[in-house]
Scaffold this motif. Sequence first.
Motif, PDB file in Angstrom:
ATOM      1  N   UNK A   1      -7.050  57.802  52.429  1.00 44.66           N
ATOM      2  CA  UNK A   1      -6.745  57.899  51.009  1.00 44.66           C
ATOM      3  C   UNK A   1      -5.316  58.327  50.727  1.00 44.66           C
ATOM      4  N   UNK A   2      -4.755  57.778  49.656  1.00 44.70           N
ATOM      5  CA  UNK A   2      -3.442  58.157  49.122  1.00 44.70           C
ATOM      6  C   UNK A   2      -3.092  57.244  47.983  1.00 44.70           C
ATOM      7  N   UNK A   3      -1.798  57.108  47.631  1.00 44.60           N
ATOM      8  CA  UNK A   3      -1.439  56.299  46.476  1.00 44.60           C
ATOM      9  C   UNK A   3      -0.058  55.695  46.574  1.00 44.60           C
ATOM     10  N   UNK A   4       0.268  54.724  45.663  1.00 45.22           N
ATOM     11  CA  UNK A   4       1.370  53.810  45.973  1.00 45.22           C
ATOM     12  C   UNK A   4       2.596  53.902  45.117  1.00 45.22           C
ATOM     13  N   UNK A   5       3.656  53.254  45.598  1.00 47.35           N
ATOM     14  CA  UNK A   5       4.861  53.039  44.840  1.00 47.35           C
ATOM     15  C   UNK A   5       5.573  51.849  45.403  1.00 47.35           C
ATOM     16  N   UNK A   6       6.560  51.329  44.694  1.00 48.69           N
ATOM     17  CA  UNK A   6       7.289  50.212  45.245  1.00 48.69           C
ATOM     18  C   UNK A   6       8.660  50.119  44.660  1.00 48.69           C
ATOM     19  N   UNK A   7       9.464  49.261  45.232  1.00 47.79           N
ATOM     20  CA  UNK A   7      10.854  49.171  44.819  1.00 47.79           C
ATOM     21  C   UNK A   7      11.160  47.773  44.353  1.00 47.79           C
ATOM     22  N   UNK A   8      12.230  47.631  43.599  1.00 44.99           N
ATOM     23  CA  UNK A   8      12.734  46.301  43.298  1.00 44.99           C
ATOM     24  C   UNK A   8      13.615  45.857  44.443  1.00 44.99           C
ATOM     25  N   UNK A   9      13.524  44.598  44.817  1.00 42.92           N
ATOM     26  CA  UNK A   9      14.335  44.091  45.913  1.00 42.92           C
ATOM     27  C   UNK A   9      14.505  42.601  45.767  1.00 42.92           C
TER      28      UNK A   9
ATOM     29  N   UNK B   1      -2.296  30.170  19.951  1.00 41.10           N
ATOM     30  CA  UNK B   1      -2.338  31.567  19.536  1.00 41.10           C
ATOM     31  C   UNK B   1      -1.444  32.443  20.383  1.00 41.10           C
ATOM     32  N   UNK B   2      -1.178  33.643  19.863  1.00 43.13           N
ATOM     33  CA  UNK B   2      -0.377  34.627  20.582  1.00 43.13           C
ATOM     34  C   UNK B   2      -1.124  35.955  20.618  1.00 43.13           C
ATOM     35  N   UNK B   3      -0.727  36.797  21.567  1.00 49.11           N
ATOM     36  CA  UNK B   3      -1.317  38.134  21.674  1.00 49.11           C
ATOM     37  C   UNK B   3      -0.278  39.044  22.304  1.00 49.11           C
ATOM     38  N   UNK B   4      -0.138  40.258  21.771  1.00 45.39           N
ATOM     39  CA  UNK B   4       0.781  41.232  22.345  1.00 45.39           C
ATOM     40  C   UNK B   4       0.006  42.182  23.240  1.00 45.39           C
ATOM     41  N   UNK B   5       0.231  42.059  24.547  1.00 46.61           N
ATOM     42  CA  UNK B   5      -0.324  43.023  25.502  1.00 46.61           C
ATOM     43  C   UNK B   5       0.671  44.171  25.618  1.00 46.61           C
ATOM     44  N   UNK B   6       0.202  45.368  25.353  1.00 44.16           N
ATOM     45  CA  UNK B   6       1.070  46.539  25.315  1.00 44.16           C
ATOM     46  C   UNK B   6       0.324  47.702  25.959  1.00 44.16           C
ATOM     47  N   UNK B   7       0.819  48.169  27.098  1.00 44.99           N
ATOM     48  CA  UNK B   7       0.105  49.223  27.817  1.00 44.99           C
ATOM     49  C   UNK B   7       1.056  49.946  28.763  1.00 44.99           C
ATOM     50  N   UNK B   8       0.618  51.095  29.235  1.00 50.41           N
ATOM     51  CA  UNK B   8       1.357  51.887  30.211  1.00 50.41           C
ATOM     52  C   UNK B   8       0.602  51.859  31.525  1.00 50.41           C
ATOM     53  N   UNK B   9       1.315  51.647  32.610  1.00 53.06           N
ATOM     54  CA  UNK B   9       0.711  51.596  33.946  1.00 53.06           C
ATOM     55  C   UNK B   9       0.785  52.993  34.573  1.00 53.06           C
ATOM     56  N   UNK B  10      -0.335  53.689  34.732  1.00 57.01           N
ATOM     57  CA  UNK B  10      -0.280  55.037  35.287  1.00 57.01           C
ATOM     58  C   UNK B  10      -0.026  55.077  36.786  1.00 57.01           C
ATOM     59  N   UNK B  11      -0.272  53.965  37.468  1.00 58.80           N
ATOM     60  CA  UNK B  11      -0.163  53.910  38.926  1.00 58.80           C
ATOM     61  C   UNK B  11       0.900  52.920  39.344  1.00 58.80           C
ATOM     62  N   UNK B  12       1.677  53.286  40.362  1.00 60.92           N
ATOM     63  CA  UNK B  12       2.594  52.337  40.983  1.00 60.92           C
ATOM     64  C   UNK B  12       1.845  51.553  42.047  1.00 60.92           C
ATOM     65  N   UNK B  13       2.254  50.316  42.270  1.00 57.64           N
ATOM     66  CA  UNK B  13       1.590  49.545  43.310  1.00 57.64           C
ATOM     67  C   UNK B  13       1.701  48.051  43.104  1.00 57.64           C
ATOM     68  N   UNK B  14       0.953  47.315  43.928  1.00 54.86           N
ATOM     69  CA  UNK B  14       0.927  45.857  43.916  1.00 54.86           C
ATOM     70  C   UNK B  14      -0.322  45.399  43.179  1.00 54.86           C
ATOM     71  N   UNK B  15      -0.137  44.752  42.041  1.00 56.35           N
ATOM     72  CA  UNK B  15      -1.231  44.290  41.206  1.00 56.35           C
ATOM     73  C   UNK B  15      -0.999  42.807  40.865  1.00 56.35           C
ATOM     74  N   UNK B  16      -1.876  42.231  40.047  1.00 57.57           N
ATOM     75  CA  UNK B  16      -1.655  40.835  39.671  1.00 57.57           C
ATOM     76  C   UNK B  16      -2.310  40.552  38.328  1.00 57.57           C
ATOM     77  N   UNK B  17      -2.067  39.346  37.812  1.00 55.92           N
ATOM     78  CA  UNK B  17      -2.597  38.990  36.501  1.00 55.92           C
ATOM     79  C   UNK B  17      -3.145  37.571  36.525  1.00 55.92           C
ATOM     80  N   UNK B  18      -4.181  37.346  35.697  1.00 59.21           N
ATOM     81  CA  UNK B  18      -4.858  36.049  35.658  1.00 59.21           C
ATOM     82  C   UNK B  18      -5.752  35.984  34.437  1.00 59.21           C
TER      83      UNK B  18
END
Length: 462
Positions: A9-17, A118-135
């Motif tokens: 167990x632990x938790x993540x972060x990442x960098x721009x590259x 149609x349009x939709x505004x997704x607006x949120x804060x990400x509490x966790x750093x890491x590798x995620x995806x969208x679909x």
Amino acid sequence: MKRRTLIKTAAAGLIGANLPTLTLAMSSANKAGSEHYDYILTAEPAKARIASGGDSDILGFNGQFPAPVIRAKQGKLLRIKFINKLDEATTIHWHGIRILNSMDGVPNLTQPPIPPGGTFLYEFTCPDAGTFWYHPHMNSVEQLGKGLVGALIVEEDTPQDYHDVILGLKDWRLKNDGSYLPLSIPREAFRDGTLGTIATVNGMQKPTIEVPAGERLRLRFLNMDNTRVFNLSMRSNAAYIIAIDGSPIAAPLPLDIHPTGAGMRLDAGFICPEEIGVEIPIFDMKGRFGVEICRLKTVAPKTKTTKKVGIPALPINPIPAPDLSAAESLSFVFEWAGALSPSDAKGQVDHSFWLINRRAWSDHSHQHLPEPLATLSLGKSYIFELHNATPHHHPIHLHGLIFTVLESDKKDITPFHTDTILLEKNERAKIAFVADNPGKWMFHCHVIEHMKTGLMGYITIA
């Protein structure tokens, strides 16, 4: 005999590259003087060359594949204006993000479907750093199968000393001329799912990806396929697991073979050889030797860096720890309903192959919601006892929460955080979490055909 799972167990972060040879075009409009990352994102028909013999009609975010890589900062607001340019309704689900329920992107459960135009505004804060995806979460067999998948990278406040390499894994059901084979075959849907015919990494078949010699890499594997389990390995090369499904492990562990089901991610740390022109293959281990899916090739770095030694652990994400002594236990059984399915008045078969607690989600439109699988009390700890009572694997994904895998009767488990657990055939496992995010949250198999033929439900936290 139990198999050892190299996870802790632990938790993540990442960098721009930089992504040297990839064409993952970013589509951000980063406001001057603002810490927010703002994107305009569309879903629209397009063409792409996936098969060698001709172009394919795809559905692409911003009309392209691979999709734009969305980058956000941990704890900072992310605003995405989404425009639906398809000829059917759709939504976007932000897979693995502990998000406001109204932003989770499940039609009629958390938001109305977004109609064509149609349009939709997704607006949120990400509490966790890491590798995620969208679909999308509508007409998923077709919309995901034809390309509506993309990487979402949440960067830490403190940059990590890694060079980012994104590896998006996706199969396509195509003939050599680029035309589609049936995206779903019923006899396969009630087994492991309908497999693709062309395997791609970042939209290319067995690409060679240039990486800076001597650099410490963060290999971000994202299984964005509808079906396949990838048994990821670098074989004799010394790579280390540093994060699972966006949550880092406390201490990096050697990567041998790591099963990564549909929807799941794996972050691996690797120090490149200092020599130029060295090629490092990456495998999907099928059988004794495995199948190469891509390879890395060292090139001269753009800037000189200090010699890299060791694979550092990543910072912990703020995942609340469940109180196991006071947790309530609930049981969930994933079963096979058999091959017989009812027909409608027109003689069309409504396939329902899979059940959760003896119930299939039969209304694929979500217009008529079933009762929740469970109603949980806000702030309380829970243990879910999971039983895969089928002869097929199921990557079981829970929206809106990160859970801790406690134990399994098939693997030796050191508890770890994740949003998806890959259940083997006939496996029993226990997961735990704090029900701290109110709303209605999907709980389903991420083999898309399994989800669409019954293996889907939701829990309510109130």
